[in-house]
Enzyme design. Structure first.
Site, PDB file in Angstrom:
ATOM      1  N   SER A 160       0.835  -1.201   0.000  1.00 15.45           N
ATOM      2  CA  SER A 160       0.000   0.000   0.000  1.00 15.45           C
ATOM      3  C   SER A 160       0.873   1.254   0.000  1.00 15.45           C
ATOM      4  O   SER A 160       1.619   1.485  -0.945  1.00 15.45           O
ATOM      5  CB  SER A 160      -0.957  -0.058   1.195  1.00 15.45           C
ATOM      6  OG  SER A 160      -1.964   0.911   1.087  1.00 15.45           O
ATOM      7  N   ASP A 256     -10.452  -3.990  -4.341  1.00 18.02           N
ATOM      8  CA  ASP A 256      -9.616  -2.933  -3.777  1.00 18.02           C
ATOM      9  C   ASP A 256      -9.726  -1.699  -4.659  1.00 18.02           C
ATOM     10  O   ASP A 256      -9.556  -1.800  -5.877  1.00 18.02           O
ATOM     11  CB  ASP A 256      -8.161  -3.419  -3.717  1.00 18.02           C
ATOM     12  CG  ASP A 256      -7.198  -2.413  -3.113  1.00 18.02           C
ATOM     13  OD1 ASP A 256      -7.619  -1.291  -2.755  1.00 18.02           O
ATOM     14  OD2 ASP A 256      -5.999  -2.743  -3.003  1.00 18.02           O
ATOM     15  N   HIS A 286      -7.930  -5.140  -0.290  1.00 16.33           N
ATOM     16  CA  HIS A 286      -6.747  -4.399   0.132  1.00 16.33           C
ATOM     17  C   HIS A 286      -6.310  -4.903   1.510  1.00 16.33           C
ATOM     18  O   HIS A 286      -7.139  -5.196   2.376  1.00 16.33           O
ATOM     19  CB  HIS A 286      -7.076  -2.910   0.212  1.00 16.33           C
ATOM     20  CG  HIS A 286      -5.891  -2.039   0.411  1.00 16.33           C
ATOM     21  ND1 HIS A 286      -5.114  -1.601  -0.640  1.00 16.33           N
ATOM     22  CD2 HIS A 286      -5.332  -1.510   1.534  1.00 16.33           C
ATOM     23  CE1 HIS A 286      -4.132  -0.841  -0.171  1.00 16.33           C
ATOM     24  NE2 HIS A 286      -4.249  -0.776   1.149  1.00 16.33           N
TER      25      HIS A 286
END
Length: 315
Positions: A160, A256, A286
């Site tokens: 991320s 996501d 995610h």
């Protein structure tokens, strides 16, 4: 039929886990609440065989804590080194909350992992995180011998926000000529900052990370930056030249908002002649690394990326 209609449903086991332990990243209640909720998530204790050492290194604004993980091998055996940059919207997460993930990287890649506790927003907005992870990368390249690492086999990895930082470090390493990186492992990274991509609408209310949180964390980190012409150290996809970068593995998740962001960066890298593999775990969300060992599909997707990392380091 829309893409959303064609997309496989959320993994059934993951769905049950999310019902049992609900969690949603959010900036709505402020950064301290966000950090506390993230730190309180249940995490497994794994790979006790690793030799783990906490230390600090010199950074541009003071000491940077790092945690070094070494698989159980003879001290005279040099292992490849992976710098790991944690996720959490550049605002939450630390060495402890990512301990399990770092351990999986060390064991799975058969490498020394150096997890970096970079400064967090909003107290320390962009470019503080970039400055810290770049300083850590240079330090590791110069001091790998101290922990049995091979500076000639160096990679970066991150999830991320950490994937964003790993992509940035890959570009900085190329631009400065050192250190030479063997690989970049980007787990559902933020690279384009383009919320017009279809997945941002399709997965606007997705589990774990919804579009409101994407915008909130982005504002905490870089709300002061003019995004009409952002620097590549914030938005890696906007680099003028993407050629000559380390080979990449980009992992994305079907459910996501950032899915198409990672896919797009993969397309840009490929167009620039960079060896890249993009894998879409189409039934996952995610943050799926955190469900490895619990959700078989997450374990499989995690292992797939680690196999690519290990192959690059031992090629």
């Amino acid at each position: 039929m829309s893409v959303a209609d064609e997309k496989p449903a959320l993994d059934a086991i993951l769905q049950k886990v999310l019902e049992l332990v609900p969690f949603q990243l959010s900036t709505a209640d402020g950064v301290e609440v966000a950090r506390r909720k993230f730190s309180e998530l249940p995490r497994a204790e794994i790979h006790p065989e690793l030799n783990v050492q906490d230390r600090t290194i010199d950074g541009p604004a003071g000491p940077i804590p790092v945690r070094v993980y070494r698989p159980p091998t003879p001290e005279n055996v040099k292992l490849p080194v992976v710098l790991f940059f944690h996720g959490g919207g550049w605002s939450v997460g630390d060495l402890d909350s990512y301990d399990t993930t770092a351990r999986r990287h060390a064991a799975g890649a058969e490498a020394v992992v150096v997890s970096v506790d970079y400064r967090l927003a909003p107290e320390h907005p962009y470019p503080a995180a970039v400055d810290d992870v770049w300083a850590a990368t240079q330090w590791v390249a110069a001091h790998a011998d101290e922990f049995g690492g091979d500076a000639e086999r160096l990679a970066v990895a991150g999830d991320s926000a950490g994937g964003n930082l790993a992509a940035v470090v890959s570009q900085l390493a190329r631009d400065t000529g050192a250190p030479a990186l063997r690989f970049q492992l980007l787990w559902y990274p933020a690279t384009t900052w383009d919320t017009s991509l279809p997945s941002f609408t399709e997965n606007a209310d997705a589990p774990i990370l919804a579009i409101d949180a994407v915008k909130g964390f982005s504002a905490w980190y870089a709300g002061h930056v003019d995004l009409t012409d952002p620097p590549a150290t914030l938005v890696p996809a906007r680099a003028a030249d993407l050629s000559g970068l380390a080979p990449a593995y980009i992992a994305v998740a079907g459910h996501d908002p950032l899915r198409d962001d990672g896919v797009r960066y993969g397309e840009l890298l490929a167009a620039a002649g960079v060896a890249v593999e993009v894998h879409n775990a189409d039934t996952l969300v995610h943050g799926y690394l955190g469900y490895s060992g619990v959700v078989p599909a997450a374990t499989e997707a995690f292992d797939r990326g680690l196999a690519a990392l290990r192959a690059a380091l031992y090629r």
